[in-house]
Design a protein around this motif. Structure first.
Motif, PDB file in Angstrom:
ATOM      1  N   VAL A 157      -0.642   4.229  -3.447  1.00 35.93           N
ATOM      2  CA  VAL A 157      -0.793   3.160  -4.436  1.00 35.93           C
ATOM      3  C   VAL A 157      -1.291   3.733  -5.769  1.00 35.93           C
ATOM      4  O   VAL A 157      -0.804   3.375  -6.846  1.00 35.93           O
ATOM      5  CB  VAL A 157      -1.753   2.070  -3.907  1.00 35.93           C
TER       6      VAL A 157
ATOM      7  N   PHE B  85       6.807   2.492   0.289  1.00 32.82           N
ATOM      8  CA  PHE B  85       6.807   1.424  -0.724  1.00 32.82           C
ATOM      9  C   PHE B  85       5.720   1.601  -1.781  1.00 32.82           C
ATOM     10  O   PHE B  85       5.989   1.577  -2.962  1.00 32.82           O
ATOM     11  CB  PHE B  85       6.672   0.019  -0.132  1.00 32.82           C
ATOM     12  N   LEU B  87       3.465  -0.549  -2.842  1.00 27.99           N
ATOM     13  CA  LEU B  87       3.325  -1.686  -3.764  1.00 27.99           C
ATOM     14  C   LEU B  87       1.849  -1.984  -3.972  1.00 27.99           C
ATOM     15  O   LEU B  87       1.004  -1.544  -3.209  1.00 27.99           O
ATOM     16  CB  LEU B  87       4.026  -2.912  -3.179  1.00 27.99           C
ATOM     17  N   VAL B  93       5.159 -10.187  -6.780  1.00 33.55           N
ATOM     18  CA  VAL B  93       6.405  -9.438  -6.950  1.00 33.55           C
ATOM     19  C   VAL B  93       6.658  -9.192  -8.434  1.00 33.55           C
ATOM     20  O   VAL B  93       6.916  -8.064  -8.860  1.00 33.55           O
ATOM     21  CB  VAL B  93       7.573 -10.216  -6.314  1.00 33.55           C
ATOM     22  N   ASN B  96       4.166  -6.680  -9.890  1.00 41.55           N
ATOM     23  CA  ASN B  96       4.468  -5.329  -9.447  1.00 41.55           C
ATOM     24  C   ASN B  96       5.571  -4.703 -10.302  1.00 41.55           C
ATOM     25  O   ASN B  96       5.460  -3.569 -10.741  1.00 41.55           O
ATOM     26  CB  ASN B  96       4.913  -5.343  -7.978  1.00 41.55           C
ATOM     27  N   PRO B 132       3.012  -9.032  -1.730  1.00 41.65           N
ATOM     28  CA  PRO B 132       3.748  -8.142  -0.827  1.00 41.65           C
ATOM     29  C   PRO B 132       3.569  -8.468   0.655  1.00 41.65           C
ATOM     30  O   PRO B 132       4.528  -8.405   1.416  1.00 41.65           O
ATOM     31  CB  PRO B 132       3.176  -6.764  -1.168  1.00 41.65           C
ATOM     32  N   GLN B 140      10.029  -5.844   0.688  1.00 38.38           N
ATOM     33  CA  GLN B 140       9.060  -4.976   0.015  1.00 38.38           C
ATOM     34  C   GLN B 140       9.760  -3.754  -0.558  1.00 38.38           C
ATOM     35  O   GLN B 140       9.463  -3.310  -1.665  1.00 38.38           O
ATOM     36  CB  GLN B 140       7.970  -4.545   1.000  1.00 38.38           C
ATOM     37  N   VAL B 143      11.463  -4.612  -3.699  1.00 43.00           N
ATOM     38  CA  VAL B 143      10.521  -4.688  -4.829  1.00 43.00           C
ATOM     39  C   VAL B 143      10.225  -3.284  -5.351  1.00 43.00           C
ATOM     40  O   VAL B 143      10.205  -3.036  -6.560  1.00 43.00           O
ATOM     41  CB  VAL B 143       9.206  -5.387  -4.417  1.00 43.00           C
ATOM     42  N   ALA B 144      10.037  -2.349  -4.405  1.00 45.14           N
ATOM     43  CA  ALA B 144       9.743  -0.968  -4.807  1.00 45.14           C
ATOM     44  C   ALA B 144      10.905  -0.383  -5.613  1.00 45.14           C
ATOM     45  O   ALA B 144      10.697   0.330  -6.600  1.00 45.14           O
ATOM     46  CB  ALA B 144       9.458  -0.112  -3.576  1.00 45.14           C
ATOM     47  N   ARG B 147      10.948  -2.029  -9.060  1.00 43.80           N
ATOM     48  CA  ARG B 147       9.860  -1.525  -9.891  1.00 43.80           C
ATOM     49  C   ARG B 147      10.233  -0.202 -10.556  1.00 43.80           C
ATOM     50  O   ARG B 147       9.880   0.056 -11.704  1.00 43.80           O
ATOM     51  CB  ARG B 147       8.604  -1.339  -9.020  1.00 43.80           C
TER      52      ARG B 147
END
Ligand SMILES: Nc1ncnc2c1ncn2[C@@H]1O[C@H](COP(=O)(O)OP(=O)(O)OP(=O)(O)O)[C@@H](O)[C@H]1O
Ligand SMILES: [Mg+2]
Lengths: 261, 265
Positions: A157, B85, B87, B93, B96, B132, B140, B143-144, B147
């Motif tokens: 992260v 991922f 996130l 979402v 992110n 997430p 997920q 989304v990654a 991003r």
């Protein structure tokens, strides 16, 4: 059909009723425990009426309680506002940790209550001494848990945030702080408990107003009814502030499944 | 511009006798706007290669260059889709996907347009405000990808980006990625365990040996794709049925099979 009250509430209610009945039975009904050791419900009620009306130890219960509550909130706030940032900083920077950790190691073995005499010597019997002692005791759990929170942040992260080009200050506000928030709240809960413990102890030792002072006076007056009033008041105040903090936590951690139940 | 060079790269984790050699003399030149896939046994150092380009890991020997300059730190010019991922659980979402654009100080109008485009592309429009933990693994992962994609980076580093997707979604994403790669080409380093995916997506496929990872062989897929006109087939399954495709796939498979202990295809 759903029951009117949940099973848990029902059992809890029965336990409370049982305890009150036991209290009544041991004191008023059988006289097994005399009023010199523990007050009966009637004596408790009498003491409560006395402190609410005429007052005791200089003022009414409400003003004692408000005074203690105010000191706890002030000391707690000062402790959290200093402890959490320092903990975050130590978690983030190994150098800061290396610098400050020895101080922690020396100070931590000293029980916070042992600071009370020094605080009174420095600042007298007033509010300032109480806030200082609360600060000393409540600071440590806040700092340590914030520190642990940062150290336990999921590494990918942090890498994702760096990859996205997150500038320093936004990194702190939007990544490090929220990522360690569950641990920070654990620290806050411990800090709040420490605040109450320390305040009552400090007021017992030396104060002119406050719930701890009520307890101290009632002990000197050999007045069990009033001692119980003081104890119950501290219990209720501690419980109320804990519930408030839990509410705030649930709001702040809405994204966190683990904190949901 | 977005070329990538690995020049005599070694990577050793740890020190002295306890050290583990993960990569051994990696040499690979990836041209600007080229799509290169790396396949290889589990633990052979694929992720390590990608992390060195991203700037999370330094080479123990040799050099990793992007546009001819040594990589020193991570940055949004090299967007990463992480294997796990990565996130931000406390961000929705939208938040992110938005963070990278906010860091670039794009005006809000432009930012919203880009985010909306990425959401649409990844089919996430119905979950804009979800956290997430409220999404399936496949979502997920989308989304990654969004991003990273929304940054419009020179270099896109994807570490098994479709690993958590179900077979249907995976195919859709693969077709989508091919479409994007043809329309708006950029440099992509793509890691996968799926041989067919590598052949379908990449211009070249690099095959690695088991640890310590070396580049065993690099296959030019693009030449075959253009010669056999794969792009005239709209559907992935039609491409995968072509004799030229099957031939390449089988070749890679055999090559991987030679690596003892390889059980992951
Ligand atoms: N930070 C690290 N410290 C020590 N060893 C590491 C570290 N990162 C990776 N390794 C080791 O280096 C080797 C290569 O790891 P890497 O993650 O690059 O493999 P991979 O090819 O991506 O595997 P997979 O296909 O399973 O994702 C592995 O043996 C791994 O245990
Ligand atoms: Mg990997």
């Amino acid at each position: 059909m759903a029951p009117l009250v949940s099973r848990k509430t029902l059992i809890g209610g029965m336990t409370v009723i049982g305890l009150v009945a036991l209290w009544f039975g041991l004191t008023t009904l059988t006289g097994l425990v005399t009023g010199a050791r523990f007050p009966s419900p009637a004596e408790f009620w009498f003491s409560l009426k006395q402190i609410n009306g005429r007052g005791y130890a200089g003022s009414t219960l409400a003003s004692h309680a408000v005074h203690s509550l105010k000191l706890v909130l002030m000391g707690f706030t000062v402790a959290v506002m200093t402890g959490v940032p320092l903990g975050l900083w130590m978690g983030w920077s190994r150098r800061v940790e290396a610098f400050i950790n020895p101080v922690f190691l020396i100070i931590r073995p000293i029980p916070p209550l042992a600071w009370i005499p020094l605080a009174i010597l420095w600042l007298g019997l007033g509010d300032a001494a109480k806030i200082l002692v609360i600060w000393f005791s409540a600071f440590v759990p806040s700092a340590i848990n914030a520190f642990t929170g940062v150290r336990n942040i999921d590494k990918p992260v942090l890498e994702a945030a760096r990859m996205l080009g997150t500038p320093r200050w936004r990194m702190v506000r939007e990544v490090i702080l929220p990522a360690s928030l569950p641990m920070i709240f654990t620290g806050l809960r411990l800090s709040l408990q420490a605040s109450w413990t320390t305040l009552v102890a400090a007021e017992l030792v030396g104060a002119l107003v406050g719930v701890g002072f009520v307890l101290n006076m009632a002990q000197q007056d050999i007045y069990p009814g009033m001692i119980l009033v003081g104890m119950v008041t501290v219990g209720i105040l501690g419980w109320a502030t804990t519930v408030l903090l839990a509410r705030i936590e649930r709001r702040a951690l809405a994204w966190n499944v683990a904190a949901r139940d | 511009m977005g070329s990538i060079s690995f020049r005599n790269v070694d990577k050793v984790f740890g020190h002295g006798a306890g050290g583990v050699k993960a990569l051994d003399d990696i040499n690979l030149e990836i041209a600007d706007k080229e799509f290169v896939a790396i396949v290889g046994p589990s633990g052979c150092g694929k992720t390590t290669c990608l992390r060195m380009v991203a700037g999370f890991e330094a080479a123990s020997a040799g050099s990793v260059l992007v546009n001819g300059r040594p990589v020193t730190a991570p940055g949004p010019d090299r967007a990463v889709v992480f294997q796990q991922f990565a996130l931000f659980p406390w961000k929705t979402v939208r938040e992110n996907i938005e963070l990278g654009l906010r860091n670039k100080n794009l005006p809000i109008g432009e930012r919203n347009d880009l985010v909306a485009g990425a959401l649409k592309l990844m089919n996430l429009e119905t979950h804009v405000d979800a956290f997430p933990h409220q999404l399936s693994g496949g979502m997920q992962q989308r989304v990654a990808i969004a991003r990273a994609y929304v940054l419009d980076p020179e270099v896109l580093l994807m570490d098994e980006p479709f690993g958590a997707l179900d077979a249907q979604t995976r195919v859709v994403m693969q077709e989508e990625l091919v479409r994007l790669a043809r329309h708006n080409p950029r440099t992509v380093l793509f890691i996968t365990h799926a041989v067919e995916e590598a052949v379908y997506l990449a211009d070249r496929v690099a095959i690695m040996t088991r640890r310590p990872g070396r580049i065993k062989e690099v296959l030019d897929i693009k030449a075959v794709r253009e010669r056999e006109n794969w792009d005239s087939h709209a559907r992935i399954e039609d491409v995968m049925d072509l004799e030229s495709f099957v031939h390449l796939r089988t070749h890679i498979w055999k090559s991987l099979r030679e690596e003892k202990g390889f059980k992951d295809v």
